[in-house]
Design a protein around this motif. Structure first.
Motif, PDB file in Angstrom:
ATOM      1  N   THR B 176       0.823  -1.214   0.000  1.00  9.64           N
ATOM      2  CA  THR B 176       0.000   0.000   0.000  1.00  9.64           C
ATOM      3  C   THR B 176       0.857   1.264   0.000  1.00  9.64           C
ATOM      4  O   THR B 176       2.088   1.182   0.064  1.00  9.64           O
ATOM      5  CB  THR B 176      -0.854   0.038   1.288  1.00  9.64           C
ATOM      6  N   GLY B 177       0.189   2.396  -0.032  1.00 14.41           N
ATOM      7  CA  GLY B 177       0.885   3.676   0.081  1.00 14.41           C
ATOM      8  C   GLY B 177       1.785   3.711   1.310  1.00 14.41           C
ATOM      9  O   GLY B 177       2.886   4.278   1.274  1.00 14.41           O
ATOM     10  N   LEU B 208      -2.495   5.140  -7.662  1.00 18.10           N
ATOM     11  CA  LEU B 208      -2.817   5.087  -6.231  1.00 18.10           C
ATOM     12  C   LEU B 208      -4.047   5.956  -5.930  1.00 18.10           C
ATOM     13  O   LEU B 208      -4.189   7.036  -6.482  1.00 18.10           O
ATOM     14  CB  LEU B 208      -1.598   5.610  -5.456  1.00 18.10           C
ATOM     15  N   GLY B 212      -4.332   6.571  -0.432  1.00 15.21           N
ATOM     16  CA  GLY B 212      -2.943   6.103  -0.440  1.00 15.21           C
ATOM     17  C   GLY B 212      -1.964   7.255  -0.578  1.00 15.21           C
ATOM     18  O   GLY B 212      -0.894   7.270   0.048  1.00 15.21           O
ATOM     19  N   ASN B 304      -3.338   6.614   8.534  1.00  9.12           N
ATOM     20  CA  ASN B 304      -4.125   5.486   8.018  1.00  9.12           C
ATOM     21  C   ASN B 304      -5.449   5.297   8.756  1.00  9.12           C
ATOM     22  O   ASN B 304      -5.772   4.195   9.191  1.00  9.12           O
ATOM     23  CB  ASN B 304      -3.333   4.174   8.140  1.00  9.12           C
ATOM     24  N   SER B 402       1.001  -0.954   7.569  1.00  7.42           N
ATOM     25  CA  SER B 402      -0.267  -0.648   6.906  1.00  7.42           C
ATOM     26  C   SER B 402      -1.424  -1.234   7.706  1.00  7.42           C
ATOM     27  O   SER B 402      -1.224  -2.046   8.616  1.00  7.42           O
ATOM     28  CB  SER B 402      -0.260  -1.266   5.504  1.00  7.42           C
TER      29      SER B 402
END
Lengths: 162, 432
Positions: B176-177, B208, B212, B304, B402
């Motif tokens: 992920t980002g 993305l 993200g 997040n 993440s």
């Protein structure tokens, strides 16, 4: 201005969470903050530090959070000056804004806690008196010097700098 | 012809009323927005008043977000929040959120369209760099700078040199980002981008989501960067549609723009990563840290805590239980994210799995409240910092990851890959 004081040595990447842990940030009172200064880097520091002492550190001092409480806590504890090899950007800016004297110089490598340091804030010359060793500091950028000469950011603004 | 410029340089030039700027220039620039929170704004308000401040420069361009110690954890923090509340009422600030309307500042402001592409923003919070994801130049400052900004609407900047990050290759599942920015911080180091801007680019970034991208720009500061800008594109425009509260300005970097250096990352075959204590740059693949037992998992924060993160966690937690050893706290970052997660049934999944669902707050990320660690305890968190004592006792530890890795790890009670959780079912022939 020449500052002479006993130094306390810290390592690289001392972050603002160590300088003043967030659990104490439910206040902005400098005295309360000073009671916990550097606590998570060295739990004994707040009880040992005396007015006029000097903090010496390695690279990237003051990284992390933008909390101005970090330089405030150091200043309110009576620390006369911080000498680090380099500073994180926001801490550097904040220190000038609140009038904490900071110097950028690689003093830490040879220094040990308890050594005596002599700092000439005007010329940037630093002497580790205990070792008899001399160091130069990185010059303060011209614009920061203007801010200092004006008496800080707010004074600069008041005098029409903005 | 002005010199070719990056997005960041173009924004600083526009805001300081000049045709062009170069790295190293000191500019005095007009701000599109300035903001503070319940930790930093009280000192800024004091600086504002001490210097004769009566009225903020523009009540539509000062945002206050009491998100750190809210809902107030004790009397002192309630006093701090009250300073913001009283100031916001007195100044009739347009952007002040309280109680059920408040969320984590860097999730809330982009979501509400308060910050828009092309803006120049300062915030008394180091993660103000988050808005770079929209193609804005935004950076963290201290309280005095915010106080001066509330008074004058201006701030001074040293134009930073730019490091261009290029992410290319095929993005593997579960990467992920968060993994991409940790990878970059691992390479740059925590001081590697000090005094610099990052430009976060490449075909992988183009694909993305905005969530993200916000995660990536959020952690630019963890490499020391002043800001982390993602070039705006169709994803940005779609995100701003019906959201932007002011007209966006979409800038792009000139092809001949100057970069201090370019760092290229090929993400093909990359594994999800974690940052081990006590620096965000201690990055290793999760598979190299699988034996680390955990006492707590935190899924939330300005990094997040968005809906995509909660969905990612819910996918793994659905029909499973978190380890009885691993307290798991899910913190939707804003009321809108909260409501959306509730509508989608994610809370049923989290609660059935044994998680706590918290109101929006920065809370445990900075060791404030709502999930503090005891001596010797260890957490996996989707937050942004793992410094010594960050989430509680000075001898506690934080691993950054993440939402997927945090959820998988919560289930296993140790650091784990999402594939391990799915794999166990696969081996048993269970399909989910």
């Amino acid at each position: 201005m020449i500052i002479t004081g006993k130094l306390y040595k810290f390592g690289d990447d001392v972050n603002t969470d160590e300088i003043i842990p967030a659990r104490y940030l439910n206040t902005s009172d400098p005295k309360e903050l000073a009671a916990h200064v550097m606590e998570d880097a060295d739990a004994k520091f707040p009880s040992l530090v005396k007015p006029g002492d000097i903090i010496v550190a390695g690279k990237n001092f003051g990284c992390g959070s933008s909390r101005e409480h970090a330089p405030l806590a150091i200043k309110a504890a009576g620390v006369a000056c911080v000498v680090a090899e380099s500073y994180a950007r926001i801490f550097y800016r904040n220190a000038f804004n609140i009038g904490l004297t900071i110097m950028e110089s690689a003093v830490a490598a040879d220094a040990a806690t308890g050594h005596v340091l002599e700092v000439d804030a005007a010329t940037g010359k630093i002497v580790n008196v205990t070792l008899g060793k001399e160091y130069a500091s990185k010059p303060i950028p011209p614009f920061m010097q203007e801010l200092i000469a004006a008496g800080g950011l707010m004074e600069y603004v008041r005098k029409g700098g903005f | 012809m002005p010199r070719p410029m990056t997005i960041g340089e173009k924004i600083l030039a526009r805001a300081s009323g000049t045709k062009s700027v170069s790295p190293g220039d000191i500019v005095l620039a007009k701000l599109d927005l300035c903001l503070g929170n319940d930790i930093t704004a009280p000192l800024a308000i004091q600086a504002f008043r001490d210097n004769g401040g009566k009225k903020v420069f523009d009540r539509k361009r000062v945002a206050l977000v009491p998100d750190h110690f809210t809902p107030n954890k004790d009397i002192k923090s309630a006093e701090q929040a009250k300073i913001l509340r009283d100031f916001a009422r007195e100044q009739k600030l347009l952007y002040y959120w309280d109680q059920g309307e408040c969320g984590v500042e860097h999730a809330l402001l982009p979501e509400q369209g308060v910050v828009v592409p092309g803006d120049l923003v300062i915030g008394a919070d180091s993660h103000t760099c988050t808005y770079g994801a929209l193609g804005a130049f935004s950076t963290g400052v201290g309280s005095t700078d915010l106080g001066a900004a509330m008074l004058t609407g201006k701030a001074w900047f040293k134009v930073p040199p730019t490091i261009k990050l290029v992410f290319k290759g095929r993005l593997p599942k579960d990467v992920t980002g968060k993994d991409l920015i940790l990878l970059a911080i691992g390479r740059l180091g925590v001081e590697g981008a000090n005094y610099r801007a990052l430009e976060i680019t490449g075909p992988v970034i183009g694909k993305l989501s905005m969530e993200g991208r916000l995660t990536m720009a959020n952690m630019a500061i963890e490499a020391g960067a002043k800001t982390g800008i993602v070039p705006p594109d169709a994803v940005t425009r779609a995100f701003e549609e019906g959201r932007a509260q002011r007209p966006p300005r979409y800038y792009e970097s000139d092809p001949e723009a100057e970069y201090e250096r370019v760092e290229t990352f090929d993400v093909t075959g990359m594994e999800p990563v974690v940052a081990k204590p006590n620096l965000p740059s201690n990055v290793v693949p999760v598979s190299k840290a699988r034996n680390v037992a955990l006492d707590q998992a935190i899924i939330g924060s300005c990094t997040n805590g968005r809906i995509e993160d909660l969905r990612e966690a819910a996918k793994l937690l659905k029909g499973r239980k978190v380890s009885p050893r691993c307290r798991t706290i899910v913190i939707p970052a804003t009321p809108l994210v909260w409501k959306q997660a509730m509508k989608e049934g994610l809370f049923d999944i989290f609660i059935d799995a044994g998680c706590i669902v918290s109101p929006p707050t920065c809370g445990p990320c900075l060791g404030g409240h709502m999930g503090i660690l005891a001596k010797g305890e260890r957490a996996v968190a989707t937050t942004n910092r793992n410094f010594t004592g960050r989430m509680g006792h000075v001898e506690s530890e934080v691993y950054l990851a993440s939402a997927g890795v945090a959820a998988a790890s919560a289930i296993k009670g140790r650091l784990a890959l999402p594939a391990e959780v799915r794999g166990a079912d696969w081996a048993k022939g269970v399909r989910r």
